[in-house]
Design a protein around this motif. Sequence first.
Motif, short mmCIF file in Angstrom:
data_model
loop_
_atom_site.label_atom_id
_atom_site.label_comp_id
_atom_site.label_asym_id
_atom_site.label_seq_id
_atom_site.Cartn_x
_atom_site.Cartn_y
_atom_site.Cartn_z
N SER A 79 0.86 -1.18 0.00
CA SER A 79 0.00 0.00 0.00
C SER A 79 0.90 1.23 0.00
N SER A 80 0.31 2.39 -0.13
CA SER A 80 1.12 3.62 -0.20
C SER A 80 1.85 3.88 1.11
N THR A 81 1.21 3.62 2.25
CA THR A 81 1.89 3.82 3.53
C THR A 81 3.01 2.79 3.72
N GLU A 82 2.81 1.56 3.24
CA GLU A 82 3.86 0.56 3.32
C GLU A 82 5.04 0.92 2.43
N ARG A 83 4.76 1.52 1.27
CA ARG A 83 5.84 1.95 0.39
C ARG A 83 6.66 3.05 1.02
N VAL A 84 5.98 3.99 1.69
CA VAL A 84 6.69 5.08 2.37
C VAL A 84 7.55 4.53 3.50
N SER A 85 6.98 3.63 4.32
CA SER A 85 7.76 3.07 5.42
C SER A 85 8.90 2.20 4.90
N ALA A 86 8.71 1.51 3.78
CA ALA A 86 9.79 0.72 3.18
C ALA A 86 10.91 1.62 2.68
N ALA A 87 10.54 2.77 2.10
CA ALA A 87 11.56 3.71 1.64
C ALA A 87 12.34 4.29 2.82
N ILE A 88 11.64 4.60 3.91
CA ILE A 88 12.31 5.13 5.10
C ILE A 88 13.24 4.08 5.69
N MET A 89 12.79 2.83 5.76
CA MET A 89 13.64 1.75 6.28
C MET A 89 14.86 1.53 5.39
N PHE A 90 14.69 1.67 4.09
CA PHE A 90 15.81 1.53 3.16
C PHE A 90 16.83 2.63 3.40
N LEU A 94 20.63 2.16 4.69
CA LEU A 94 21.76 2.73 3.95
C LEU A 94 22.63 3.60 4.86
N LEU A 95 21.98 4.42 5.70
CA LEU A 95 22.74 5.27 6.61
C LEU A 95 23.54 4.45 7.61
N ILE A 96 22.94 3.41 8.16
CA ILE A 96 23.64 2.57 9.14
C ILE A 96 24.82 1.86 8.47
N LEU A 99 27.52 4.45 7.83
CA LEU A 99 28.25 4.82 9.04
C LEU A 99 29.23 3.73 9.47
N ILE A 100 28.81 2.48 9.36
CA ILE A 100 29.71 1.37 9.70
C ILE A 100 30.90 1.35 8.74
N LEU A 101 30.63 1.53 7.45
CA LEU A 101 31.69 1.55 6.46
C LEU A 101 32.64 2.72 6.68
N LEU A 102 32.09 3.88 6.98
CA LEU A 102 32.90 5.07 7.23
C LEU A 102 33.75 4.90 8.49
N GLY A 103 33.17 4.33 9.53
CA GLY A 103 33.93 4.08 10.76
C GLY A 103 35.06 3.10 10.52
#
Length: 137
Positions: A79-90, A94-96, A99-103
Motif C-alpha cells: 500500500s502507499s503507507t507501506e511503500r513510504v515506510s519501506a523507503a524510510i527503512m531503506f 543505507l545510513l547505518i 556509518l559502519i563503512l565510514l567508521g
Amino acid sequence: MTVKKSEPNYTHVKQLLRKMEPEVAASFSYKQRKALQKAINTRGWNNHKIDFRPTLALPFLPWSFYFVFLGGLNRRTLSSTERVSAAIMFIIALLICGLILLGTLFVLLYLLKSWLGIDVFSNESLGLWDQFKALFW
C-alpha cells in the motif's frame, strides 16, 4: 451450516462461515467447504524464512503478550503507507551501513597512518595502534 460427522474439523472455514450471513454460510456444500479449507491451507504468505514469535507472560498480569518478527521475500503488493515506510527503512539501512563503512575506513586509515609513523598531534594517541600491535605482533 450443517457439518457431517465424517467431515474433518475445519476451524478456519468455520470461523470464515460464522462471519457470513447464516443463509449464505448454509449454502456451501461439503465439497465447497473442503475447497475453502484447501485454499486457506495453501496460503503462501504464512511461510517466512524468519519467523520469531516470543511470548511474554508476566505473573502479575492476567494477559500474556507476544511479539512477532517476520522476514522473507515480500510477494504481495504494498500500500502507499507501506511503500513510504519501506523507503524510510531503506534509507535508514543505507545510513547505518554507510556509518559502519565510514567508521571502518577511519580506523583503517588511522592504523595506516600509525604504521607509516605519521604523527599529526605530538604526544596524542587513541591507542589503537598499540592494541593492534599487541594483538597481531
